[in-house]
Write an enzyme that holds these catalytic residues in place. Structure first.
Site, PDB file in Angstrom:
ATOM      1  N   ASP A 188      85.205  23.198  42.330  1.00 24.43           N
ATOM      2  CA  ASP A 188      84.319  23.750  43.362  1.00 24.43           C
ATOM      3  C   ASP A 188      84.843  25.052  43.957  1.00 24.43           C
ATOM      4  O   ASP A 188      84.873  25.219  45.185  1.00 24.43           O
ATOM      5  CB  ASP A 188      84.122  22.737  44.498  1.00 24.43           C
ATOM      6  N   GLU A 355      72.932  20.435  43.454  1.00 19.88           N
ATOM      7  CA  GLU A 355      73.919  20.701  44.511  1.00 19.88           C
ATOM      8  C   GLU A 355      74.453  22.123  44.370  1.00 19.88           C
ATOM      9  O   GLU A 355      74.031  22.886  43.503  1.00 19.88           O
ATOM     10  CB  GLU A 355      75.072  19.704  44.408  1.00 19.88           C
TER      11      GLU A 355
END
Length: 465
Positions: A188, A355
């Protein structure tokens, strides 16, 4: 308290070891990256794995390519503690102890494995050498015995000290690829440029259930050589409302201060995630929870999960916060960067969205990007849309980053984008399954070029090793 308990407490809290004789052994700092480990008292013999078992064997320039690979490791962030270290072999597995025998195994991410595969470094028997102390058995060190590697109880003798000391030297099989840019397991990634220097803010990966608790910062001037600035926020001591699930940080700046937006939740499970914001005077922290409570609470807005924050600041200075898994939300941030008008929150979920929203602007066009599918899937990928404002409306443009099976690259997603200052050169940071032997909780960070066509559309990104 017993000598063993004192030793354990010292190691776990400070990274220093106190040997059982009572004489202190100084903590040693290791440079992360590709290394080989040479035995101090057997020059020319190196730590290697053979049929998964750890030992020391002679390695020379004429040794086979496989032997050189087996004797090469990457020193990485400690799986159980950021002040210690883990050793990842070229096959993606980690050196760990099992029944006091050193061997290679695939990271399962549970607390036992992470502890078994974490070692704290102290000064070795000769200058420039190190000894490796077990994280969860701090009275034991890695030691070679009859050329096999064992975890043995420390003995205050010259022989034991020599048998448990190693020099970290240039690897027999050096890293030749650009990616991953960070050694170890990180996911991420948010990439940003502050004052001419690039920064990466990733999730610390390698935990079962994504149960990490802290964030680190890395910086670079060339996107190749990265400096580890250590832990910048730890949910345990630094956040009162979350002690688990330290996911997907994003950092923005305003008026000389830096704001870290992050996800967090309880250790009891992967539910009730919330968003927080922390503040610091430096891009490398330390950051302090700005509110003492969540910025976005679980269930505050109907549908989706409150994770994956991202901030976009427009050319007029207005900043926007984006977030959400399942549902994508966006809102203008107030000037304090720590609040917003809840009545102005918009839902902007594009088709295919799962997401990790992220927004950039180029030549007056706004680009909303996101990740599709599940991060545990090899088909995790990045798609995008274009719009005329930071809040849309949006026109879907398709997928720009996806797996490349010919190189074993899978699960490419949860990206961010940065523009090289003063240029039209752009880069994309993202995570993928670690190559090889990775999966949805063993991920690594990569950086590649992001390029545009003459009509402003984004060219498909070629993920590279």
């Amino acid at each position: 308290m017993s000598a063993r308990s004192l030793l354990a407490a010292s190691l776990l809290t400070t990274g220093f070891a106190v040997v059982l004789s009572g004489a202190p052994a100084q903590a040693a700092a290791l440079a992360t990256g590709a290394r080989s480990l040479e035995a101090v008292n057997y020059p020319g013999r190196y730590v290697r794995h053979l049929d998964s078992l750890g030992r020391i064997d002679p390695i020379t320039a004429s040794s086979t390519a496989q032997a050189k690979l087996d004797a090469s490791f990457t020193v990485v962030n400690g799986l159980a503690a950021p002040s210690c270290y883990s050793f990842q072999a070229k096959n993606g597995q980690f050196l760990r102890h099992r029944d006091y025998r050193l061997r290679l195994d695939t990271n399962t991410g549970d607390a036992t494995f992470r502890s078994d595969a974490t070692f704290c470094a102290v000064d070795g028997s000769v200058s420039g050498s190190v000894a490796l102390v077990s994280y969860n058995y701090p009275d034991r060190r890695i030691r070679h015995r009859d050329h096999e590697l064992w975890l043995d109880t420390y003995q205050d003798t010259a022989a034991f000290k020599a048998d448990s000391s190693f020099r970290l030297v240039s690897p027999w099989a050096p890293k030749t690829a650009r990616n991953p840019v960070l050694p170890g397991l990180f996911a991420d990634p948010q990439i940003v440029n502050f004052n001419g220097r690039y920064y990466l803010y990733p999730t610390t990966d390698g935990y079962a259930g994504w149960g990490g608790t802290y964030y680190k910062a890395f910086s670079s001037t060339d996107l190749v050589n990265w400096t580890d600035h250590g832990v910048i926020l730890d949910h345990g001591p630094d956040v009162s409302w979350a002690d688990n699930s330290a996911w997907a940080p994003a950092v923005a700046t305003r008026n000389g201060r830096y704001y870290l937006y992050f996800s967090g939740g309880p250790a009891s499970g992967n539910t009730a995630k919330q968003l927080g914001v922390a503040v610091a005077d430096s891009p490398t922290g330390p950051f302090k929870d700005a509110l003492g409570r969540p910025l976005v609470t679980s269930g505050q807005f109907s549908g989706g999960q409150a994770i994956d924050p991202a901030v976009f600041t427009d050319t007029d200075g207005q900043s926007y916060l984006y977030w959400g898994q399942g549902v994508c939300r966006a809102v203008r941030l107030n000037a304090d960067m720590t609040s917003f008008d809840t009545t102005q929150v918009r839902t902007i979920t594009p088709a295919g969205y799962n997401e990790a929203p992220f927004v950039i602007k180029r030549n007056g066009v706004y680009y909303l990007m996101w990740s599709e599918n599940d991060t545990r899937s090899e088909d995790y990928r990045v798609a995008y849309a274009t719009g005329t404002s930071p809040l849309g409306p949006w026109t879907n443009r398709g997928v720009i980053l996806q797996k490349r099976l010919d190189l074993g690259i899978k699960g490419t997603g949860h990206h961010s984008v940065v523009q090289a200052p003063g240029t039209d050169t752009w880069y994309i940071a993202y995570h993928r399954f670690a190559v090889p032997a990775g999966d949805g909780t063993n991920r690594e960070t990569a950086v590649d070029r992001l390029e545009f066509n003459t009509d402003g559309t984004i060219r498909p990104v070629t993920p590279t090793l």
